[in-house]
Design a protein around this motif. Structure first.
Motif, mmCIF file in Angstrom:
data_model
loop_
_atom_site.group_PDB
_atom_site.id
_atom_site.type_symbol
_atom_site.label_atom_id
_atom_site.label_comp_id
_atom_site.label_asym_id
_atom_site.label_seq_id
_atom_site.Cartn_x
_atom_site.Cartn_y
_atom_site.Cartn_z
ATOM 1 N N THR A 1 0.741 -1.120 0.126
ATOM 2 C CA THR A 1 0.086 -0.122 0.008
ATOM 3 C C THR A 1 0.960 0.965 -0.058
ATOM 4 O O THR A 1 0.756 2.267 -0.653
ATOM 5 N N ASP A 2 2.219 1.330 0.723
ATOM 6 C CA ASP A 2 2.846 2.345 0.834
ATOM 7 C C ASP A 2 3.513 2.760 -0.628
ATOM 8 O O ASP A 2 3.674 3.807 -0.877
ATOM 9 N N GLY A 3 3.951 1.431 -1.138
ATOM 10 C CA GLY A 3 4.400 1.591 -2.658
ATOM 11 C C GLY A 3 3.325 2.320 -3.586
ATOM 12 O O GLY A 3 3.893 3.259 -4.572
ATOM 13 N N LEU A 4 2.327 1.945 -3.549
ATOM 14 C CA LEU A 4 1.188 2.414 -4.396
ATOM 15 C C LEU A 4 1.193 3.823 -4.286
ATOM 16 O O LEU A 4 1.109 4.825 -5.122
ATOM 17 N N ASP A 5 1.067 4.265 -2.922
ATOM 18 C CA ASP A 5 1.099 5.806 -2.614
ATOM 19 C C ASP A 5 2.397 6.388 -2.872
ATOM 20 O O ASP A 5 2.284 7.478 -3.374
ATOM 21 N N GLU A 6 3.373 5.800 -2.948
ATOM 22 C CA GLU A 6 4.740 6.381 -3.386
ATOM 23 C C GLU A 6 4.646 6.809 -4.731
ATOM 24 O O GLU A 6 5.020 7.754 -5.129
ATOM 25 N N VAL A 7 3.848 5.994 -5.628
ATOM 26 C CA VAL A 7 3.986 6.277 -7.004
ATOM 27 C C VAL A 7 3.379 7.671 -7.199
ATOM 28 O O VAL A 7 3.915 8.502 -8.207
ATOM 29 N N VAL A 8 2.326 7.993 -6.569
ATOM 30 C CA VAL A 8 1.501 9.230 -6.911
ATOM 31 C C VAL A 8 2.514 10.501 -6.457
ATOM 32 O O VAL A 8 2.575 11.480 -6.845
ATOM 33 N N LEU A 9 3.243 10.023 -5.376
ATOM 34 C CA LEU A 9 4.036 11.092 -4.472
ATOM 35 C C LEU A 9 5.144 11.313 -5.626
ATOM 36 O O LEU A 9 5.488 12.383 -5.917
ATOM 37 N N GLU A 10 5.714 10.454 -6.227
ATOM 38 C CA GLU A 10 6.756 10.384 -7.060
ATOM 39 C C GLU A 10 6.225 11.488 -8.324
ATOM 40 O O GLU A 10 7.016 12.307 -8.745
ATOM 41 N N CYS A 11 4.994 11.438 -8.830
ATOM 42 C CA CYS A 11 4.396 11.912 -10.015
ATOM 43 C C CYS A 11 4.609 13.481 -9.647
ATOM 44 O O CYS A 11 4.976 14.417 -10.260
ATOM 45 N N TYR A 12 4.326 13.834 -8.346
ATOM 46 C CA TYR A 12 4.419 15.333 -7.945
ATOM 47 C C TYR A 12 5.834 15.468 -7.402
ATOM 48 O O TYR A 12 6.050 16.652 -7.989
ATOM 49 N N MET A 13 6.626 14.654 -6.879
ATOM 50 C CA MET A 13 8.158 15.224 -6.396
ATOM 51 C C MET A 13 8.631 15.431 -7.757
ATOM 52 O O MET A 13 9.634 16.567 -7.777
ATOM 53 N N TYR A 14 8.750 14.631 -8.829
ATOM 54 C CA TYR A 14 9.546 14.979 -10.041
ATOM 55 C C TYR A 14 8.852 15.857 -11.200
ATOM 56 O O TYR A 14 9.444 15.828 -12.106
ATOM 57 N N HIS A 15 7.638 16.398 -10.526
ATOM 58 C CA HIS A 15 7.089 17.624 -11.779
ATOM 59 C C HIS A 15 6.786 16.852 -12.587
ATOM 60 O O HIS A 15 7.098 17.296 -13.901
ATOM 61 N N ILE A 16 6.165 15.760 -12.804
ATOM 62 C CA ILE A 16 5.867 14.676 -14.129
ATOM 63 C C ILE A 16 4.507 15.617 -14.684
ATOM 64 O O ILE A 16 3.447 15.578 -14.157
ATOM 65 N N SER A 17 5.011 16.374 -16.095
ATOM 66 C CA SER A 17 3.850 16.939 -16.554
ATOM 67 C C SER A 17 3.089 15.887 -17.503
ATOM 68 O O SER A 17 1.710 15.973 -17.732
#
Length: 207
Positions: free
Chosen positions: A88-104
């Motif tokens: 569950t933490d890993g699934l949450d992490e993917v969304v966080l990475e989209c934000y952290m890396y400024h994925i457009s």
């Protein structure tokens, strides 16, 4: 007179994986229709699921600390529910990475990998729901094989996604962000396989 178990740990673990399923479905929806402007709202939705899963995880740990009799070794239950929490933490992490890396924008391989991860999580859920029959493990073992098969599919998709990414982009920041997302998605499937291995060990130890 023997003491009876107070808690159904197999059902609790299945309830825990149900949160993984919910999170994996949300993640796939986010990545299939990716819009960076929606990320704040999507992060809140995902984090709410992760928080609920954390609450259940802590509840299971509290119950275990007070339980004298469990259907299998306490350490095996602890090991399994920790891996489920990590998923569950890993699934949450993917969304966080989209934000952290400024994925457009995301390449289509991200959604494809997410869909495989969601299938892997769902296969694990079916296996955990069958755990109460661990002393007659034929059906359960076939479910564990499915988890492992999907994880193998994820490995192949990950390799091809990385190959495509580094062959098509020269933007270092995009490469860094997409690579992190691919790795997290592949790791989710690895964790599902790890959980399946723990269940297989439980079968071996108790039959």
């Amino acid at each position: 007179m023997a003491k009876k178990m107070k808690n159904d740990y197999f059902q609790l673990a299945a309830d825990q994986v149900a949160y993984c399923v919910e999170a994996s479905e949300l993640l796939t929806a986010i990545l299939e229709n990716y819009d960076a402007q929606d990320l704040p709202t999507q992060r809140e939705k995902m984090h709410a699921i992760e928080n609920n899963a954390d609450d259940l995880h802590h509840d299971i740990l509290t119950r275990l600390s007070k339980e004298f009799i469990t259907p299998i070794d306490q350490e095996d239950i602890l090991h399994l529910v920790q891996i489920i929490d990590d998923i569950t933490d890993g699934l949450d992490e993917v969304v966080l990475e989209c934000y952290m890396y400024h994925i457009s924008e995301l390449p289509p391989q991200a959604a494809a990998l997410s869909a495989i991860a969601a299938r892997c999580v769902k296969a694990l859920h079916e296996a955990v729901k069958e755990m109460h029959n661990f002393k007659k493990p034929e059906k359960l073992r076939s479910m564990l094989v499915e988890v492992n098969d999907i994880e193998g599919e994820a490995d192949h998709a990950y390799v091809e996604a990385i190959h495509e990414l580094f062959g098509a982009s020269t933007d270092a920041f995009r490469l860094l962000g997409c690579k992190a997302i691919y790795e997290s998605l592949e790791d989710i499937c690895d964790q599902c396989e790890h959980a399946a291995d723990v269940i297989e060990q439980i079968i071996i130890k108790n039959t």
